[in-house]
Each structure stands twice: as structure tokens, then as C-alpha cells.
Design a protein around this motif. Sequence first.
Motif, PDB file in Angstrom:
ATOM      1  N   GLU A   1      -2.272   5.202  -4.270  1.00  0.00           N
ATOM      2  CA  GLU A   1      -3.177   6.505  -3.872  1.00  0.00           C
ATOM      3  C   GLU A   1      -2.663   7.607  -4.654  1.00  0.00           C
ATOM      4  O   GLU A   1      -1.754   7.649  -5.598  1.00  0.00           O
ATOM      5  CB  GLU A   1      -3.362   6.836  -2.436  1.00  0.00           C
ATOM      6  CG  GLU A   1      -4.140   5.661  -1.890  1.00  0.00           C
ATOM      7  CD  GLU A   1      -4.410   5.958  -0.325  1.00  0.00           C
ATOM      8  OE1 GLU A   1      -4.981   7.146  -0.197  1.00  0.00           O
ATOM      9  OE2 GLU A   1      -4.009   5.269   0.547  1.00  0.00           O
ATOM     10  N   ARG A   2      -3.255   8.701  -4.375  1.00  0.00           N
ATOM     11  CA  ARG A   2      -3.176  10.121  -5.409  1.00  0.00           C
ATOM     12  C   ARG A   2      -1.423  10.350  -5.455  1.00  0.00           C
ATOM     13  O   ARG A   2      -1.002  10.311  -4.524  1.00  0.00           O
ATOM     14  CB  ARG A   2      -3.687  11.318  -4.550  1.00  0.00           C
ATOM     15  CG  ARG A   2      -3.596  12.620  -5.336  1.00  0.00           C
ATOM     16  CD  ARG A   2      -4.216  13.830  -4.572  1.00  0.00           C
ATOM     17  NE  ARG A   2      -5.499  13.586  -4.893  1.00  0.00           N
ATOM     18  CZ  ARG A   2      -6.276  14.242  -5.634  1.00  0.00           C
ATOM     19  NH1 ARG A   2      -5.563  14.842  -6.814  1.00  0.00           N
ATOM     20  NH2 ARG A   2      -7.597  14.163  -5.766  1.00  0.00           N
TER      21      ARG A   2
ATOM     22  N   GLY B   1      -6.049   7.062  -7.013  1.00  0.00           N
ATOM     23  CA  GLY B   1      -6.141   8.299  -6.920  1.00  0.00           C
ATOM     24  C   GLY B   1      -5.411   8.957  -8.190  1.00  0.00           C
ATOM     25  O   GLY B   1      -4.657   8.291  -8.845  1.00  0.00           O
TER      26      GLY B   1
ATOM     27  N   PRO C   1      -0.728   8.701  -0.399  1.00  0.00           N
ATOM     28  CA  PRO C   1      -0.705   9.810  -1.347  1.00  0.00           C
ATOM     29  C   PRO C   1       0.943  10.283  -1.415  1.00  0.00           C
ATOM     30  O   PRO C   1       1.432  10.540  -0.314  1.00  0.00           O
ATOM     31  CB  PRO C   1      -1.304  10.684  -0.829  1.00  0.00           C
ATOM     32  CG  PRO C   1      -2.654  10.098   0.021  1.00  0.00           C
ATOM     33  CD  PRO C   1      -1.792   8.924   0.580  1.00  0.00           C
TER      34      PRO C   1
ATOM     35  N   HIS D   1       0.755  -1.211   0.030  1.00  0.00           N
ATOM     36  CA  HIS D   1      -0.057  -0.177   0.117  1.00  0.00           C
ATOM     37  C   HIS D   1       0.911   1.275   0.124  1.00  0.00           C
ATOM     38  O   HIS D   1       1.800   1.385   0.780  1.00  0.00           O
ATOM     39  CB  HIS D   1      -0.870   0.021   1.267  1.00  0.00           C
ATOM     40  CG  HIS D   1      -2.097   1.153   1.181  1.00  0.00           C
ATOM     41  ND1 HIS D   1      -3.289   0.966   0.818  1.00  0.00           N
ATOM     42  CD2 HIS D   1      -1.880   2.352   1.513  1.00  0.00           C
ATOM     43  CE1 HIS D   1      -3.808   2.061   0.931  1.00  0.00           C
ATOM     44  NE2 HIS D   1      -3.098   2.898   1.179  1.00  0.00           N
TER      45      HIS D   1
END
Length: 435
Positions: free
Chosen positions: A251-252, A278, A224, A221
Motif C-alpha cells: 500500500e501507500r 498506493g 501504508p 500484505h
Amino acid sequence: MSALTELFAAPGLDSTRFATHLSQRSYLPDWWLETKKAAWNQFCALPMPSRTDETWRFSSLSTLDLAGFELPEDASQHIPNLSDFPHAAEIIFSNRQLVARSTVPADLVAKGVIFAPLDDAIVQHGELIKKYFQKLPANLGSEKFVALNTAFSASGALLFVPKGVEITEPFVVQHTLSGANKATFPHTIVILEDNAKATLVEFFVSADKGRHLASGVNDLHAGPGAQLIYVGAQNWSADTLAFQTNSIVAERDAKVLSLNVHLGGRQARHESHSRLLGPGAHSEMLALTVATGDHEFDQRTLQTHVAPNTTSNLLYKNALLDKATTIFSGLIIVEPDAQKTDAYQKNRNLLLSDEAEAHSLPGLEIQANDVRCSHGSTSSRIEPEQEFYLQARGINPEAAKQMLVFAFFEEVLNKLENEALHASLSTLIESKFKK
């Protein structure tokens, strides 16, 4: 449990052995033991793969034999040293038992970095494990074997890097297996918070030529703006049945590079699902395989673009010798909101024998209208002129073949900026040609 289900559970990994395994881990929190019970029930309920399963197309199903495997009781005395490059810390398992670990540097501990065996992390950082453990379900065909991993998981590690912490040197986890009919079920979790940066290298190796079962799972994981590099290299014995399932979340503005090196196993299946959640997220999915003998390497991938302005690039390269078989089945999914997706997928196969077989099934599933996606595969042989050029300069045929394979692989290995790690992986691959 029905007699048929008990057969699939397999002597040695049956309900009695699971109950014993659970009792041996009674010191762990109740929520974790309940998770393991649920996973065991799921494993027993799910059928073995069949010919009607599209996710197992071209796979050898008659050889998915789980009978007779046992959990090892004692660690091996022979543990190869594979972390011959500068690293921040390492955790070593032998036959599912923790046999060595180095101390995480004090400055990283002070910043909140956690690098711990999975059992320790479950006790000391339970809420973190609950949040990220199998956060997203496996869905590429090996759900039964993922459940078996959770049920019997004992070896594994947690790497947690807090916001803004950047670590140059890799962390290392090594799993070694030995003994006839022994099984291992490693599970590793990597969590990088916002704008963190780290590398994890994981080795999976057999210390002897025994019949082994390995079913591993990773949860990777990247929060951002985080930058995660994951390298997984396996060199199981020639009589190992191996499954590995990787779940990647970006993510982002996060960037994730995953490189998987496949060298061993009678039948080795690797599944990797990268989810770009993201805007600005990027996933680089890489793999190298040296397939020899009559062994089968089965690779299944998903690149799922959920958010707009995301990018992904997949490059899987296989070198096939003897009567080996490789299977690649990859799919790029672009969801309706993922406009301006930029995604690529390539599978390249180098056939070094007339009897080797490479199956390739790349695909696209696009639900947005402003995207740029492509996929493709090639299977080719070494050009005779290239072999002649090297042999004419005094290089013997086997060495010439090896040099050309390394030239084929360099496009992938050069993606690694860490030169020492690059050299270490090259040495590991080279050892495959010396057997």
C-alpha cells in the motif's frame, strides 16, 4: 464427480481422502470448512494445464502427475536445523504436523504481535484471516494447485504486526517433509499494519530422498508505510513436484523485499505477483536458483502498478548445471492511473553446462504515458579466463566454479541487511554443491 475428474484428483488425494481430511478438522469454524469445500470443488472443476495455456509455455506438462500422493500421518524424526541465526520466534512443521514452536517475546505480545500456527489463528483470529486470506486471486496459471492447497491446507502460520511496531530479528517458519509419496500444503499469511516493520523467513525442505508433492501459498500484505522482508528458501528432494504461489500487496509508501531461493525439486514452479496499490509503494522481487541434474525450475512473475509514483525492481538469477532447465516469464503491467511508474525487470542466467537450457520471456504492458520501465535477460557462460585465473592459484575446477557462482549470486544476497541471515543462506546454497 466424473471418472476423468477423479483421475485428476488422483488416488490418495481423491474425494474420499478430502472428506476424511475435513472430518479430522471439524473443530475448526464452519466458515473455514466451507472455504475448504469450495476450494476442493474448484480443484476438481479446473482442468490440468495444457499446451494451449500461455502461462505454461515451455513447461513440462506430461510430468505434472498427481497420482499416488498421500497425506502423511506421522511426523519425521529427522528435522534439520536451518534457523541458525538470531530470530524472534519460530514455528516448525514436520509432515504437516506442528512439532515445535518458540514463545514470542513478551514485549512483542504486549504490543499486539501475533505469530501463530494457521489452525490456531483461524480459531483465535478468524476475522483477521477472513480479511486477508487469498484477498486477491491467483492468476499466473496455478489456480488449480492453489485450490488444492486451500482444500488440504493444515500447516502454515500467521504473522501479524500492529501499527508502528518495528521488529529487527526475523520470524521463522519451517516445513519439513519425508516419506515416499507424501504431500504437504503450507499456507502462510503476513500482515503488517501502518508503519510496521518485520521479516519472515520460511524454509521448505525434504528430510529424505522420497517422492514428494508440495503446493504452497503465501499472502504477504504491507500496509501504508510498512516495511516487509520475506525470504523463502526451498531445498526439496530431487524427486519432488513443487508449486509455490506468492501474492504481495504494497500500500501507500510501503516497501516489500521478497527473496526466493530455489535449490531442490524435480520440477518446481514458482509464481509471484506483486501489486503496488498506493503512491510511493515499492516492491523488490529477488530470486536465486541452482538448477542441477535434469530438473526444471519454472518462474512466473507479475509486477502490477495500480497507483501513481510506484516503483518495482525484479532481479532473478539462475545458475544451471548438467541438463537442467529454467523458465522465466515476467510481465510488468502499468495501469492507466499509474503515472510516473518506475519499474525494472532483469533475468540473468549463468550456464555451467553445454546441455543446460534457459528460457526467458520478459515483457511490458504499459497503459500510462509518463513512465520509466525496462526489461531484459541474459544467458552467458563463465569466462574461461576467470576459471583459469582461479585454477592457476591452486583452486580445483569444482571449487572455482562454485566461487564464481557465489560471485554471481552476491548481487542479490547483498540486498539483505541481516548479515547472519545472509551467511545462513550462503551456507544452504553451498550445501547444494556438496551433494
